[in-house]
Motif scaffolding. Structure first.
Motif: not given
Length: 330
Positions: A207-210, A240-248, A250-253, A255-262
């Motif tokens: 994903p581009k933004l992260p 904790a991580m900065k909320p805006e950084d945490r969103k990014l 989680l976006e990576l995470r 992606f990983m579930f969709e394209h790697v873990y499964n």
């Protein structure tokens, strides 16, 4: 020379007021004479590292069930990466590195063979379910030990951190919370690395933004994530991580579930089916043949039942030991 009492005194001089001090530990279930040289948290770390369960992590799958190559992560290398990240965060925040390291070293001791595929199967077939964090705690409390004592008799803080290291669970100490977030930082980044090495994903698929924010290289991403945790948690009673950084993140995470873990390449159906078959067969076999379990596990069967003993034994197996046992018993 530095003795234990010297190290404990130094903690009050150098650590944050929010850090868990060794001298203020809630202690062990069974009182022990203190070590002359090591704090209680240092002793806990050493006990975990010298345990059989820790050594077995080197032959337990992380993500790839049948990796072709020597550079893919195992549960042991994952554990070491978590410990490295967690110690860095704790050091900079003035937290107790020894406690952090002990929790990190023990957090995945309860993982099954065949990664989360094995955990999923045991969760389905074992009465009451199965969660690796709960099993990790059980390993240090009930399964590991010596010929005369059961359990490692770890401090309360280490045990709390181990059982609360995953998901939305929250450890009582900041050091335990550091391990929780370090676990996520570690596995997302090293799994991206392994997936790219395995040809499952490419850099331009991420994903581009992260990637623009955290960086394309693994070291850049990990550094940026650590910096986010440190800057947001400094002086706070929560990690904790900065909320805006945490969103990014989680976006990576996601992606990983969709394209790697499964992904069917990573988790080939035949490999998953084989893993499920092996776990189910061994679990049911040892329930029916308790006498073939090791002596210490037979004692667990006498006290807690054959299904608990079988679950403990199968969950503790390495991938190759489980496969060999399956072939031997069929």
């Amino acid at each position: 020379m530095l003795f234990r009492e010297d190290i404990e005194n130094r903690e009050y001089d150098f650590l944050s007021e929010n850090a868990c001090k060794s001298r203020e530990s809630k202690g062990r279930e069974l009182p022990e004479v203190p070590c002359e040289y090591r704090t209680d948290f240092q002793r806990d770390r050493d006990r975990i590292i010298h345990s059989k369960a820790f050594r077995r992590l080197m032959h337990k799958t992380q993500v790839f069930l049948s990796p072709e190559g020597d550079h893919y992560r195992t549960r042991l290398t994952h554990t070491l990466e978590v410990a490295q990240i967690a110690r860095t965060i704790s050091r900079i925040l003035g937290l107790n590195e020894d406690l952090t390291e002990a929790i990190a070293m023990g957090h995945d001791l309860g993982h099954t063979p065949f990664g989360h595929s094995g955990e999923k199967v045991l969760n389905q077939i074992h009465p009451g379910g199965f969660r690796h964090n709960v099993q990790s705690l059980r390993v240090v409390e009930k399964i590991e030990g010596t010929s005369t004592t059961r359990g490692l008799n770890l401090t309360w803080e280490v045990r709390d951190g181990i059982v609360n290291h995953t998901g939305s669970l929250k450890a009582e100490t900041l050091e335990g919370q550091v391990v929780n977030i370090s676990d996520r930082i570690a596995y997302i980044n090293h799994d991206i690395d392994d997936a790219m090495r395995g040809g499952v994903i490419t850099l331009d698929m991420l994903p581009k933004l992260p990637m623009e924010f955290f960086g394309e290289r693994k070291s850049q991403r990990i550094t940026k994530m650590i910096e986010s945790v440190i800057s947001y948690s400094d002086g706070s009673n929560e990690i904790a991580m900065k909320p805006e950084d945490r969103k990014l993140l989680l976006e990576l995470r996601s992606f990983m579930f969709e394209h790697v873990y499964n992904n069917s390449v990573v988790k080939k159906k035949e490999d998953i089916n084989k893993a499920e078959e092996i776990i189910k067969y061994l679990y049911n076999y040892y329930i029916e043949h308790v006498e073939e379990l090791p002596e210490d596990v037979i004692e667990i069967a006498k006290e807690e039942g054959a299904n608990v003993a079988s679950k403990d034994y199968v969950a503790g197996m390495t991938d190759r030991f489980a496969m060999n046992k399956y072939e031997e018993l069929r």
